[in-house]
Write a protein that holds these residues in place. Sequence first.
Motif, PDB file in Angstrom:
ATOM      1  N   LEU A  98      -7.990  -0.558   0.792  1.00 21.29           N
ATOM      2  CA  LEU A  98      -6.942  -0.859   1.061  1.00 21.29           C
ATOM      3  C   LEU A  98      -5.891   0.153   1.874  1.00 21.29           C
ATOM      4  CD1 LEU A  98      -5.375  -1.920  -2.605  1.00 21.29           C
ATOM      5  CD2 LEU A  98      -5.518  -3.491  -0.354  1.00 21.29           C
ATOM      6  N   PHE A  99      -6.307   1.445   1.802  1.00 22.37           N
ATOM      7  CA  PHE A  99      -5.687   2.557   2.786  1.00 22.37           C
ATOM      8  C   PHE A  99      -6.981   3.560   3.143  1.00 22.37           C
ATOM      9  CE2 PHE A  99      -4.865   3.843  -1.683  1.00 22.37           C
ATOM     10  CZ  PHE A  99      -5.103   5.288  -1.701  1.00 22.37           C
ATOM     11  N   ASN A 100      -6.669   4.173   4.059  1.00 20.61           N
ATOM     12  CA  ASN A 100      -7.427   5.462   4.465  1.00 20.61           C
ATOM     13  C   ASN A 100      -6.763   6.368   5.480  1.00 20.61           C
ATOM     14  OD1 ASN A 100      -9.248   7.083   5.679  1.00 20.61           O
ATOM     15  ND2 ASN A 100     -10.875   6.020   4.632  1.00 20.61           N
ATOM     16  N   LYS A 106     -11.021   1.571   8.468  1.00 15.89           N
ATOM     17  CA  LYS A 106     -11.825   1.303   7.544  1.00 15.89           C
ATOM     18  C   LYS A 106     -11.202   0.341   6.415  1.00 15.89           C
ATOM     19  CE  LYS A 106     -14.846   5.491   7.759  1.00 15.89           C
ATOM     20  NZ  LYS A 106     -15.608   6.503   6.722  1.00 15.89           N
ATOM     21  N   VAL A 107      -9.952   0.154   6.777  1.00 18.38           N
ATOM     22  CA  VAL A 107      -9.000  -0.488   5.723  1.00 18.38           C
ATOM     23  C   VAL A 107      -9.363  -1.934   5.971  1.00 18.38           C
ATOM     24  CG1 VAL A 107      -6.916  -1.552   5.359  1.00 18.38           C
ATOM     25  CG2 VAL A 107      -6.983   0.838   6.050  1.00 18.38           C
ATOM     26  N   GLY A 108      -9.838  -2.549   4.784  1.00 22.01           N
ATOM     27  CA  GLY A 108     -10.398  -3.840   4.855  1.00 22.01           C
ATOM     28  C   GLY A 108     -11.581  -4.168   4.905  1.00 22.01           C
ATOM     29  N   THR A 109     -12.395  -2.812   4.705  1.00 23.59           N
ATOM     30  CA  THR A 109     -13.857  -3.145   4.828  1.00 23.59           C
ATOM     31  C   THR A 109     -14.322  -3.116   3.264  1.00 23.59           C
ATOM     32  OG1 THR A 109     -14.027  -0.686   5.092  1.00 23.59           O
ATOM     33  CG2 THR A 109     -14.072  -1.936   6.876  1.00 23.59           C
ATOM     34  N   GLN A 169       3.356  -1.642   0.498  1.00 28.23           N
ATOM     35  CA  GLN A 169       3.355  -1.581  -1.058  1.00 28.23           C
ATOM     36  C   GLN A 169       3.370  -0.084  -1.520  1.00 28.23           C
ATOM     37  OE1 GLN A 169      -0.670  -3.166  -1.615  1.00 28.23           O
ATOM     38  NE2 GLN A 169      -0.157  -5.084  -0.466  1.00 28.23           N
ATOM     39  N   THR A 170       4.089   0.175  -2.466  1.00 28.42           N
ATOM     40  CA  THR A 170       4.021   1.567  -3.313  1.00 28.42           C
ATOM     41  C   THR A 170       3.252   1.091  -4.680  1.00 28.42           C
ATOM     42  OG1 THR A 170       6.021   2.309  -2.091  1.00 28.42           O
ATOM     43  CG2 THR A 170       5.319   3.453  -3.901  1.00 28.42           C
ATOM     44  N   TYR A 171       2.479   2.170  -4.908  1.00 30.87           N
ATOM     45  CA  TYR A 171       1.605   2.164  -6.307  1.00 30.87           C
ATOM     46  C   TYR A 171       1.774   3.643  -6.656  1.00 30.87           C
ATOM     47  CZ  TYR A 171      -0.790  -2.078  -4.811  1.00 30.87           C
ATOM     48  OH  TYR A 171      -1.135  -3.515  -4.256  1.00 30.87           O
ATOM     49  N   LYS A 172       1.622   3.670  -8.079  1.00 30.55           N
ATOM     50  CA  LYS A 172       1.404   4.786  -8.657  1.00 30.55           C
ATOM     51  C   LYS A 172       0.578   4.490  -9.826  1.00 30.55           C
ATOM     52  CE  LYS A 172       4.335   8.606 -10.245  1.00 30.55           C
ATOM     53  NZ  LYS A 172       5.710   9.335 -10.297  1.00 30.55           N
ATOM     54  N   MET A 173      -0.458   5.361  -9.668  1.00 29.88           N
ATOM     55  CA  MET A 173      -1.529   5.463 -10.777  1.00 29.88           C
ATOM     56  C   MET A 173      -1.648   6.641 -11.576  1.00 29.88           C
ATOM     57  SD  MET A 173      -5.843   5.672 -10.314  1.00 29.88           S
ATOM     58  CE  MET A 173      -5.851   4.124  -9.288  1.00 29.88           C
ATOM     59  N   LEU A 174      -1.715   6.392 -12.985  1.00 25.87           N
ATOM     60  CA  LEU A 174      -1.791   7.388 -14.036  1.00 25.87           C
ATOM     61  C   LEU A 174      -2.866   7.313 -14.966  1.00 25.87           C
ATOM     62  CD1 LEU A 174       1.503   6.854 -13.480  1.00 25.87           C
ATOM     63  CD2 LEU A 174       1.535   8.580 -15.211  1.00 25.87           C
ATOM     64  N   THR A 175      -3.593   8.170 -15.029  1.00 21.71           N
ATOM     65  CA  THR A 175      -4.852   8.195 -15.945  1.00 21.71           C
ATOM     66  C   THR A 175      -4.365   9.119 -17.163  1.00 21.71           C
ATOM     67  OG1 THR A 175      -5.632  10.396 -15.084  1.00 21.71           O
ATOM     68  CG2 THR A 175      -6.293   8.334 -13.956  1.00 21.71           C
ATOM     69  N   VAL A 182       1.049   6.306  -3.838  1.00 22.63           N
ATOM     70  CA  VAL A 182       0.822   6.100  -2.240  1.00 22.63           C
ATOM     71  C   VAL A 182       1.689   4.985  -1.964  1.00 22.63           C
ATOM     72  CG1 VAL A 182      -1.702   6.568  -2.417  1.00 22.63           C
ATOM     73  CG2 VAL A 182      -1.103   4.301  -2.963  1.00 22.63           C
ATOM     74  N   ALA A 183       2.095   5.232  -0.580  1.00 19.88           N
ATOM     75  CA  ALA A 183       2.948   4.397   0.122  1.00 19.88           C
ATOM     76  C   ALA A 183       2.120   3.733   1.241  1.00 19.88           C
ATOM     77  CB  ALA A 183       4.328   4.838   0.640  1.00 19.88           C
ATOM     78  N   ILE A 184       1.823   2.360   1.471  1.00 23.98           N
ATOM     79  CA  ILE A 184       0.888   1.892   2.274  1.00 23.98           C
ATOM     80  C   ILE A 184       1.613   0.744   2.750  1.00 23.98           C
ATOM     81  CG2 ILE A 184      -0.955   3.224   1.340  1.00 23.98           C
ATOM     82  CD1 ILE A 184      -1.890   0.688  -0.367  1.00 23.98           C
ATOM     83  N   ASP A 185       0.810  -0.013   3.817  1.00 27.90           N
ATOM     84  CA  ASP A 185       0.824  -1.309   4.394  1.00 27.90           C
ATOM     85  C   ASP A 185      -0.472  -1.702   4.690  1.00 27.90           C
ATOM     86  OD1 ASP A 185       1.450  -3.373   5.615  1.00 27.90           O
ATOM     87  OD2 ASP A 185       3.395  -2.998   6.387  1.00 27.90           O
ATOM     88  N   PRO A 186      -1.330  -2.227   3.904  1.00 28.00           N
ATOM     89  CA  PRO A 186      -2.702  -2.700   4.226  1.00 28.00           C
ATOM     90  C   PRO A 186      -2.861  -3.889   5.373  1.00 28.00           C
ATOM     91  CG  PRO A 186      -2.264  -2.805   1.829  1.00 28.00           C
ATOM     92  CD  PRO A 186      -1.116  -2.497   2.386  1.00 28.00           C
ATOM     93  N   ALA A 187      -1.914  -4.577   5.412  1.00 32.56           N
ATOM     94  CA  ALA A 187      -1.826  -5.708   6.736  1.00 32.56           C
ATOM     95  C   ALA A 187      -1.923  -4.950   8.025  1.00 32.56           C
ATOM     96  CB  ALA A 187      -0.739  -6.677   6.521  1.00 32.56           C
ATOM     97  N   LYS A 188      -0.973  -4.002   8.189  1.00 31.18           N
ATOM     98  CA  LYS A 188      -0.879  -3.101   9.350  1.00 31.18           C
ATOM     99  C   LYS A 188      -1.739  -2.002   9.382  1.00 31.18           C
ATOM    100  CE  LYS A 188       4.036  -4.348   9.714  1.00 31.18           C
ATOM    101  NZ  LYS A 188       5.286  -3.722   9.758  1.00 31.18           N
ATOM    102  N   LYS A 189      -2.586  -1.870   8.247  1.00 30.92           N
ATOM    103  CA  LYS A 189      -3.494  -0.515   8.072  1.00 30.92           C
ATOM    104  C   LYS A 189      -2.862   0.718   8.348  1.00 30.92           C
ATOM    105  CE  LYS A 189      -7.730  -3.181   9.820  1.00 30.92           C
ATOM    106  NZ  LYS A 189      -8.835  -3.067  10.758  1.00 30.92           N
TER     107      LYS A 189
END
Length: 256
Positions: A98-100, A106-109, A169-175, A182-189
């Motif tokens: 989704l992001f790199n 590599k986004v989308g691979t 998209q903005t995601y926050k992951m917690l373990t 992360v703040a990303i835009d997969p469609a625009k890579k």
Amino acid sequence: MHNYYIYVAFCLSIKSDGPKSMKLLLFTLLICSTAFAELTAQTAAINGAWQLNEGDKTHNLLLTDGFYFHTIYQGKQLIMTQGGSYEIKGNKLACSSLFNSADSTKVGTLTDIPFSLTAGQLRLDVPEGRVNFKRIDEGKAPLAGVWRITGRMGDDGKINAIHQTGTRQTYKMLTGTKFQWVAIDPAKKQFSGTGGGSYIFKDGKYTENIEFFSRDNSRVGASLVFDGKLENGDWHHSGLSSKGAKIYEVWSKTAM
């Protein structure tokens, strides 16, 4: 997991013409449920935070709810971060990017990464060779999961819903002990920013200890304390941002 439900639906659609058909159906369902149980156990086993030290470089790998975040930093300097979704297929992690931050092409691979678990280590066979990550936590905590912001309190004291528009998209992951946003835009890579480190959530207080921050590495080493609570499955998060601005946000869990 989705394939399991499709397969069960197919099994249930078989017409029973007698005892033999019923036995076949029950046997097939038993195989399906066993495979599902094994998949669930594998997914739970790799959930959590993992770490690899490569000289003075630190690799953090966070896995939960079908998402993965992999980040490399050196001292206060963020080197790169990448992530996306994954499924377990046999002994492989089927990853979709989704992001790199280092290579947007590599986004989308899709990438299949063979893996194995042994004695608190996650072994991955990546294109560069075999690597071993050491377990940091098992991803078990009240806030463990992947979250997306869904509400914010306005100046009038009312919480206003945030409706996702566009592809940003903005995601926050917690373990169990680690966090990363992360703040990303997969469609625009497009990769816009990230930050992460360790956290503690206790007695209504949520404390972040920043270990990497792409937008301002002078913030590395700082601790931020917020009020936090879980209400109807949502995470209410309030206090002062890293810039000193007052915030009150509502985050909701998401999963692939």
